[in-house]
Design an enzyme around this catalytic site. Structure first.
Site, PDB file in Angstrom:
ATOM      1  N   LYS A  21       0.790  -1.140   0.202  1.00 22.13           N
ATOM      2  CA  LYS A  21       0.085   0.046  -0.236  1.00 22.13           C
ATOM      3  C   LYS A  21       1.232   1.325  -0.214  1.00 22.13           C
ATOM      4  CE  LYS A  21      -2.027  -0.939   3.965  1.00 22.13           C
ATOM      5  NZ  LYS A  21      -1.600  -2.053   4.257  1.00 22.13           N
ATOM      6  N   ARG A  39      -1.492 -10.054  12.943  1.00 19.80           N
ATOM      7  CA  ARG A  39      -1.370  -7.937  12.704  1.00 19.80           C
ATOM      8  C   ARG A  39      -2.502  -9.325  10.688  1.00 19.80           C
ATOM      9  NH1 ARG A  39       3.958  -5.379  11.023  1.00 19.80           N
ATOM     10  NH2 ARG A  39       2.782  -3.691   9.924  1.00 19.80           N
ATOM     11  N   ARG A  45      11.116  -5.703   4.770  1.00 21.33           N
ATOM     12  CA  ARG A  45      10.628  -4.131   4.899  1.00 21.33           C
ATOM     13  C   ARG A  45      12.501  -3.415   5.570  1.00 21.33           C
ATOM     14  NH1 ARG A  45       4.761  -1.914   5.685  1.00 21.33           N
ATOM     15  NH2 ARG A  45       4.861  -3.355   7.210  1.00 21.33           N
ATOM     16  N   ARG A  86      11.106  -1.002  11.413  1.00 19.59           N
ATOM     17  CA  ARG A  86      10.141  -0.871  12.090  1.00 19.59           C
ATOM     18  C   ARG A  86       9.775  -2.019  12.953  1.00 19.59           C
ATOM     19  NH1 ARG A  86       4.922  -0.057   8.461  1.00 19.59           N
ATOM     20  NH2 ARG A  86       3.953  -1.140  10.025  1.00 19.59           N
ATOM     21  N   ARG A 113     -10.347   0.138   8.928  1.00 23.44           N
ATOM     22  CA  ARG A 113      -9.692  -1.116   9.018  1.00 23.44           C
ATOM     23  C   ARG A 113     -10.521  -2.350  10.269  1.00 23.44           C
ATOM     24  NH1 ARG A 113      -3.864   0.120   8.554  1.00 23.44           N
ATOM     25  NH2 ARG A 113      -2.625  -2.042   9.200  1.00 23.44           N
TER      26      ARG A 113
END
Ligand code: ADP
Ligand code: ADP
Ligand code: ZN
Length: 214
Positions: A13, A171, A128, A160, A89
């Site tokens: 995203k 998640r 990431r 992160r 969400r």
């Protein structure tokens, strides 16, 4: 143009949002980025959000909806158009968004769903890396040339704290339970546009342009 971008954590995203905001000249509004900024700034909002984010849980609707309402009520949103990333969400957030848009005389043009299977996601998440300065996202697994500096601005890259395997599992579960039903909410309104996110970044973006009309 007013858009939403949805998809599992790690679907791409944020990566696509960079291209969409350049191309369509819309404001990129990411609730995750807003929370991470609040944490870095050490605000009360940041302190509250951090406890949920570290576990891979959602920040409570009451908090998140307030943040989004405040941002979408700013004048630049109406002038420029927006791409909302990471919100809504939950169904409650989707319903609140409908109200917020109505109150500000705004209309959604399309909801993009970047679709990527769970097994692909896990690989993407652990690789990431994010730039501390410009917030651009990279992947050290797929791009071996990425080291510890941002190729775009030279800023330091970091991982992160919620991108570890255990939190990623949480998640993804949260997504299936709480966020997946939101897709149906927009499908019923006939504005949901699904694109295959398991393709190169360029191909995903060209599919996005074709569903939105260039
Ligand atoms: P990703 O892009 O990997 O899905 P985000 O940056 O969108 O991650 O979100 C990171 C975390 O921030 C989420 O796991 C959640 O704790 C919190 N968060 C972001 N957006 C929302 C939201 N709309 N509602 C509740 N929590 C949110
Ligand atoms: P999201 O905002 O949905 O959580 P990101 O845009 O941050 O996802 O992407 C998650 C990770 O996957 C990043 O490391 C990013 O560089 C990488 N990535 C994004 N899109 C693709 C793609 N089409 N193919 C391979 N890797 C990708
Ligand atoms: Zn950078």
């Amino acid at each position: 143009m007013n858009l939403l971008i949805m998809g599992r954590p790690g679907a791409g995203k944020g990566t696509q949002a960079e291209y969409i905001k350049e191309y369509y000249k819309v404001l990129h509004i990411s609730t995750g980025d807003m929370f991470r900024k609040a944490i870095a700034d050490g605000t009360k909002l940041g302190l509250e959000a951090k406890s949920y984010m570290d576990k891979g849980a959602l920040v409570p609707d009451s908090v998140t909806i307030g943040v989004v309402r405040e941002r979408l009520s700013c004048a630049d949103v109406k002038e420029q158009g927006f791409l909302l990333d990471g919100f809504p969400r939950t169904l409650e957030q989707a319903e609140a968004l409908t109200e917020i848009l109505k109150d500000n005389n705004l209309k959604l043009d399309a909801v993009l769903d970047v679709n990527v299977d769970v097994d692909v996601i896990t690989k993407r998440m652990v690789g990431r890396r994010v730039c501390k300065e410009c917030k651009k996202t990279y992947n050290i697994v797929f791009d071996k040339s990425i080291k510890d500096k941002c190729p775009s601005c030279g800023g330091d890259l970091y991982q992160r704290t919620d991108d570890n395997e255990e939190t990623v599992v949480n998640r993804l579960n949260v997504y299936e339970k709480q966020t997946a039903p939101v897709l149906n909410y927009y499908a019923k309104q006939n504005i949901l546009k699904t694109v295959n996110g398991d393709q190169s970044v360029d191909k995903v973006f060209s599919d996005i342009k074709s569903v939105l009309g260039e």
